[in-house]
Design a protein around this motif. Structure first.
Motif, mmCIF file in Angstrom:
data_model
loop_
_atom_site.group_PDB
_atom_site.id
_atom_site.type_symbol
_atom_site.label_atom_id
_atom_site.label_comp_id
_atom_site.label_asym_id
_atom_site.label_seq_id
_atom_site.Cartn_x
_atom_site.Cartn_y
_atom_site.Cartn_z
ATOM 1 N N ASN A 253 -75.254 -55.946 21.656
ATOM 2 C CA ASN A 253 -76.047 -57.080 21.166
ATOM 3 C C ASN A 253 -75.287 -58.404 21.194
ATOM 4 O OD1 ASN A 253 -78.662 -55.985 20.597
ATOM 5 N ND2 ASN A 253 -77.793 -54.924 18.833
ATOM 6 N N GLY A 254 -74.377 -58.553 22.169
ATOM 7 C CA GLY A 254 -73.663 -59.806 22.337
ATOM 8 C C GLY A 254 -72.273 -59.824 21.733
ATOM 9 N N ALA A 255 -71.881 -58.745 21.036
ATOM 10 C CA ALA A 255 -70.541 -58.696 20.446
ATOM 11 C C ALA A 255 -69.472 -58.690 21.526
ATOM 12 C CB ALA A 255 -70.397 -57.459 19.558
ATOM 13 N N LYS B 32 -65.184 -61.434 22.691
ATOM 14 C CA LYS B 32 -65.250 -60.242 21.849
ATOM 15 C C LYS B 32 -65.273 -60.689 20.397
ATOM 16 C CE LYS B 32 -61.519 -57.768 21.650
ATOM 17 N NZ LYS B 32 -60.425 -56.869 22.061
ATOM 18 N N VAL B 33 -66.350 -60.344 19.687
ATOM 19 C CA VAL B 33 -66.498 -60.733 18.287
ATOM 20 C C VAL B 33 -66.778 -59.462 17.487
ATOM 21 C CG1 VAL B 33 -67.667 -62.255 16.661
ATOM 22 C CG2 VAL B 33 -67.481 -62.935 19.063
ATOM 23 N N THR B 34 -65.818 -59.023 16.692
ATOM 24 C CA THR B 34 -65.931 -57.724 16.019
ATOM 25 C C THR B 34 -65.920 -57.870 14.498
ATOM 26 O OG1 THR B 34 -63.527 -57.385 15.950
ATOM 27 C CG2 THR B 34 -64.687 -56.637 17.934
ATOM 28 N N ILE B 35 -66.147 -56.742 13.826
ATOM 29 C CA ILE B 35 -65.859 -56.627 12.407
ATOM 30 C C ILE B 35 -64.593 -55.779 12.292
ATOM 31 C CG2 ILE B 35 -68.188 -57.024 11.558
ATOM 32 C CD1 ILE B 35 -68.641 -54.041 11.413
ATOM 33 N N LYS B 36 -64.206 -55.396 11.079
ATOM 34 C CA LYS B 36 -62.946 -54.693 10.878
ATOM 35 C C LYS B 36 -63.147 -53.321 10.228
ATOM 36 C CE LYS B 36 -60.243 -57.975 12.462
ATOM 37 N NZ LYS B 36 -59.381 -57.778 13.642
ATOM 38 N N GLY B 37 -62.063 -52.564 10.219
ATOM 39 C CA GLY B 37 -62.097 -51.253 9.589
ATOM 40 C C GLY B 37 -62.514 -51.324 8.135
ATOM 41 N N LYS B 38 -62.100 -52.376 7.449
ATOM 42 C CA LYS B 38 -62.477 -52.507 6.032
ATOM 43 C C LYS B 38 -63.992 -52.658 5.870
ATOM 44 C CE LYS B 38 -61.517 -57.508 5.905
ATOM 45 N NZ LYS B 38 -60.695 -58.568 5.280
ATOM 46 N N ASP B 39 -64.637 -53.275 6.859
ATOM 47 C CA ASP B 39 -66.105 -53.387 6.828
ATOM 48 C C ASP B 39 -66.741 -52.020 7.018
ATOM 49 O OD1 ASP B 39 -66.388 -56.372 6.708
ATOM 50 O OD2 ASP B 39 -65.299 -56.227 8.594
ATOM 51 N N ASP C 257 -58.337 -52.556 11.917
ATOM 52 C CA ASP C 257 -58.775 -52.095 13.236
ATOM 53 C C ASP C 257 -60.074 -52.801 13.630
ATOM 54 O OD1 ASP C 257 -56.640 -50.397 13.468
ATOM 55 O OD2 ASP C 257 -57.753 -48.565 13.000
ATOM 56 N N ASN C 258 -60.237 -53.068 14.911
ATOM 57 C CA ASN C 258 -61.461 -53.709 15.396
ATOM 58 C C ASN C 258 -62.593 -52.693 15.507
ATOM 59 O OD1 ASN C 258 -60.550 -56.377 15.680
ATOM 60 N ND2 ASN C 258 -59.607 -55.920 17.647
ATOM 61 N N VAL C 259 -63.721 -53.031 14.904
ATOM 62 C CA VAL C 259 -64.931 -52.204 14.977
ATOM 63 C C VAL C 259 -66.026 -53.070 15.596
ATOM 64 C CG1 VAL C 259 -66.652 -50.922 13.648
ATOM 65 C CG2 VAL C 259 -64.242 -50.865 12.953
ATOM 66 N N VAL C 260 -66.591 -52.619 16.705
ATOM 67 C CA VAL C 260 -67.593 -53.439 17.391
ATOM 68 C C VAL C 260 -68.891 -53.475 16.597
ATOM 69 C CG1 VAL C 260 -68.842 -53.845 19.531
ATOM 70 C CG2 VAL C 260 -66.553 -52.863 19.614
ATOM 71 N N LYS C 261 -69.351 -52.316 16.167
ATOM 72 C CA LYS C 261 -70.528 -52.288 15.306
ATOM 73 C C LYS C 261 -70.599 -50.973 14.548
ATOM 74 C CE LYS C 261 -74.084 -50.649 18.601
ATOM 75 N NZ LYS C 261 -75.409 -50.938 19.180
ATOM 76 N N VAL C 262 -71.264 -51.031 13.396
ATOM 77 C CA VAL C 262 -71.541 -49.860 12.573
ATOM 78 C C VAL C 262 -73.039 -49.639 12.579
ATOM 79 C CG1 VAL C 262 -71.399 -48.883 10.241
ATOM 80 C CG2 VAL C 262 -69.536 -50.324 11.109
ATOM 81 N N MET C 263 -73.464 -48.386 12.578
ATOM 82 C CA MET C 263 -74.896 -48.091 12.595
ATOM 83 C C MET C 263 -75.257 -47.046 11.544
ATOM 84 S SD MET C 263 -75.445 -47.919 16.745
ATOM 85 C CE MET C 263 -77.204 -47.560 16.659
ATOM 86 N N PHE C 264 -76.334 -47.306 10.805
ATOM 87 C CA PHE C 264 -76.975 -46.268 10.008
ATOM 88 C C PHE C 264 -78.019 -45.640 10.923
ATOM 89 C CE2 PHE C 264 -76.377 -48.342 5.531
ATOM 90 C CZ PHE C 264 -75.003 -48.226 5.678
ATOM 91 N N ILE C 265 -78.022 -44.320 11.034
ATOM 92 C CA ILE C 265 -78.945 -43.643 11.934
ATOM 93 C C ILE C 265 -79.612 -42.505 11.181
ATOM 94 C CG2 ILE C 265 -77.680 -44.263 14.041
ATOM 95 C CD1 ILE C 265 -75.838 -42.394 12.549
ATOM 96 N N ASP C 266 -80.946 -42.502 11.214
ATOM 97 C CA ASP C 266 -81.652 -41.442 10.501
ATOM 98 C C ASP C 266 -83.138 -41.499 10.828
ATOM 99 O OD1 ASP C 266 -81.781 -39.256 8.590
ATOM 100 O OD2 ASP C 266 -80.037 -40.205 7.638
ATOM 101 N N GLU C 267 -83.867 -40.529 10.278
ATOM 102 C CA GLU C 267 -85.313 -40.511 10.463
ATOM 103 C C GLU C 267 -85.919 -41.802 9.915
ATOM 104 O OE1 GLU C 267 -86.779 -38.366 12.217
ATOM 105 O OE2 GLU C 267 -85.290 -36.752 12.311
ATOM 106 N N PRO C 268 -86.938 -42.357 10.597
ATOM 107 C CA PRO C 268 -87.531 -43.617 10.142
ATOM 108 C C PRO C 268 -87.966 -43.596 8.680
ATOM 109 C CG PRO C 268 -88.330 -43.074 12.337
ATOM 110 C CD PRO C 268 -87.521 -41.896 11.883
ATOM 111 N N GLU C 269 -88.464 -42.453 8.208
ATOM 112 C CA GLU C 269 -88.924 -42.377 6.817
ATOM 113 C C GLU C 269 -87.758 -42.398 5.824
ATOM 114 O OE1 GLU C 269 -89.279 -38.101 8.538
ATOM 115 O OE2 GLU C 269 -89.619 -40.165 9.217
#
Length: 267
Positions: free
Chosen positions: A69-71, A84-91, A147-159
């Motif tokens: 998504n542009g990171a 390169k625009v990242t977040i960090k391990g602490k995030d 540490d550099n983290v590009v993105k974090v995702m929550f993934i689960d059933e839509p409900e």
């Protein structure tokens, strides 16, 4: 004259069956032959779009891709990063704690480690299959705060994911770019990251002006690049909220919408 065309993939470039029409391939090829830079703008990593890049013959020294998504904006052939625009391990650790509270599954794209998750789940496997990448099972304890983290995702059933989204603390939206890219993918990126920023940084690298840019998309994670471009185009199948901000609405992804827009405005 338009010099840069950025195209979203799912729901835009790709038809419902995940293929690209011959008409769209031809329009993209002709635009590139005119000297126009055509780039894919996607939430996926570059590994997840390599097959498409090969199909479109967009793996030369002059080709780029906007991933995550542009990171990350990088050359498709060498994978050299333009930005390169990242977040960090602490995030990641903060969001991991939040995922436990909300009882949703989580995974992350960590620099030099790939797709990492505390436990494999249905939609982490979907992510891996879509992008043709491996899954690393790890409880995140070995990921350092810096540490550099590009993105974090929550993934689960839509409900499950929908109600979890509604319960996110206000501070989450203040700290991160939060994108619901599908009903089962909720993404957290650097606050400054969006596809619009990726397009802007690539255009700057190429010496292309804002008014010389076309962007095409269908979903909320395309909003920023559609707003930024000199000509922001929404697909006929786009969310109504995206159609409202677009400069032009083309046909749907199943009706050669991308090809028709390129033919009209570039060719």
């Amino acid at each position: 004259m338009y010099k840069l065309v950025a195209i979203d993939m799912d729901g835009t470039l790709l038809r419902s069956d995940k293929t690209i029409s011959d008409r769209t391939k031809s329009a993209i090829k002709k635009a590139r032959e005119k000297g126009v830079t055509v780039v894919l703008a996607t939430g996926r990593p570059i590994e997840g779009v390599r097959k498409t890049l090969e199909e479109l013959e967009m793996l030369t020294d002059k080709d780029y891709v906007l991933s995550y998504n542009g990171a990350l904006v990088q050359k498709t052939k060498s994978k050299e990063a333009i930005s390169k625009v990242t977040i960090k391990g602490k995030d990641l650790h903060y969001l991991h704690g939040l995922s436990k509270e909300l009882e949703v599954n989580i995974h992350a794209f960590v620099e030099n480690q790939g797709l990492v998750t505390p436990r494999n789940s249905k939609y982490t496997q979907v992510e891996a299959d879509i992008n043709n990448i491996d899954i690393k099972i790890d409880d995140f304890s070995r990921i350092n705060d810096q540490d550099n983290v590009v993105k974090v995702m929550f993934i689960d059933e839509p409900e499950i994911l929908g109600p979890a989204y509604e319960k996110l603390p206000k501070e989450v939206f203040e700290k991160y770019t939060v994108v619901m890219s599908t009903p089962f993918f909720l993404e957290f990126l650097n606050k400054n990251v969006n596809k619009g920023l990726g397009v802007q940084l690539l255009a700057k690298h190429l010496g292309i002006k804002r008014e010389e840019i076309i962007t095409l998309g269908d979903a909320e994670n395309d909003r920023h690049m559609i707003e930024y471009a000199g000509l922001g185009i929404a697909m006929g199948n786009a969310f109504e909220s995206i159609k409202e901000i677009a400069d032009y609405i083309t046909d749907t992804n199943d009706e050669d919408g991308v090809a028709k827009a390129i033919e009209k405005f570039v060719l």
